[in-house]
Design a protein around this motif. Structure first.
Motif, short mmCIF file in Angstrom:
data_model
loop_
_atom_site.label_atom_id
_atom_site.label_comp_id
_atom_site.label_asym_id
_atom_site.label_seq_id
_atom_site.Cartn_x
_atom_site.Cartn_y
_atom_site.Cartn_z
N THR A 1 -4.92 2.26 -2.98
CA THR A 1 -4.90 0.82 -3.24
C THR A 1 -6.26 0.35 -3.74
O THR A 1 -6.36 -0.47 -4.66
N VAL B 1 -4.70 3.48 1.63
CA VAL B 1 -5.76 2.49 1.39
C VAL B 1 -6.63 2.94 0.23
O VAL B 1 -7.01 2.14 -0.63
N THR C 1 -3.30 -8.19 -0.53
CA THR C 1 -3.46 -6.86 0.06
C THR C 1 -4.92 -6.47 0.11
O THR C 1 -5.42 -5.97 1.13
N MET D 1 0.82 -1.21 0.00
CA MET D 1 0.00 0.00 0.00
C MET D 1 0.86 1.26 0.00
O MET D 1 0.54 2.24 -0.68
#
Length: 200
Positions: free
Chosen positions: A108, A105, A60, A19
């Motif tokens: 991502t 986040v 992830t 990330m």
């Protein structure tokens, strides 16, 4: 999926590194070399346990989705089951938690959404997440609205969550979680008020 036998301490370390690198250079430039350097591990470990960059991105996203699901359940567990409106607000709040709304986040997530349009496994993860959100909303809305309105309002709330989240993620100032929760709350209040008027 990571292979069995990987030290559990390595997974969050690699997920966090993934990330961080995506936030810094974007998904396409986020090479295994950069990620391994950020995590302080060899590229061989990533290739061995995840089969490369794609497998690491999948793990992830699974980690992000697990954290999101745990946050939803934690918030819901603190609210009595008959307080449906408060429980809807909790579901919304979980989507804009400090973790989910953080820059790394968010970036991502954007990378994941882009990838998932062309990858069946990542698309499946996205569909599972979407169905879970609609399921949580539907359960609570069934107690507040007639059957024919439940699906439409659930879809409306989900669309607002995605739309506000996406706009915030692409804004240099980031996601304004407080504003997003207020706007979605206003939408819910309007839908409930309109239903109340029709039942008088």
């Amino acid at each position: 999926m990571p292979k069995v036998g990987m030290p559990s301490i390595r997974k969050p370390q690699l997920v966090n590194a993934t990330m961080t690198v995506i936030e810094r250079v974007g998904l396409h430039a986020a090479s295994i070399a950069l990620i391994s350097r950020e995590a302080g591990v060899s590229t061989g470990i990533i290739n061995h346990y995840f089969g490369g960059k794609h497998g690491l991105l999948e793990e992830t996203m699974r980690a992000i989705l697990r954290e999101h699901s745990e946050t939803v359940m934690q918030l819901l567990s603190a609210i009595p089951k008959h307080q449906h409106q408060k429980r809807i607000h909790a579901i919304v709040e979980a989507n804009f938690s400090d973790f989910q709304a953080s820059n790394k986040v968010a970036k991502t997530w954007l990378a994941f959404w882009s990838y998932s349009m062309h990858d069946s496994q990542l698309h499946r993860l996205q569909r599972v997440n979407e169905k879970r959100l609609l399921s949580h909303l539907t359960i609570e809305l069934k107690a507040l609205l007639p059957h024919q309105q439940v699906k439409q309002v659930a879809q409306g709330i989900a669309a607002l969550i995605d739309g506000l989240w996406l706009r915030g993620a692409m804004n240099q100032e980031g996601i304004n979680a407080q504003q997003a929760r207020a706007l979605i709350g206003d939408y819910l209040e309007l839908q409930l008020a309109q239903h109340a008027l029709t039942t008088r």
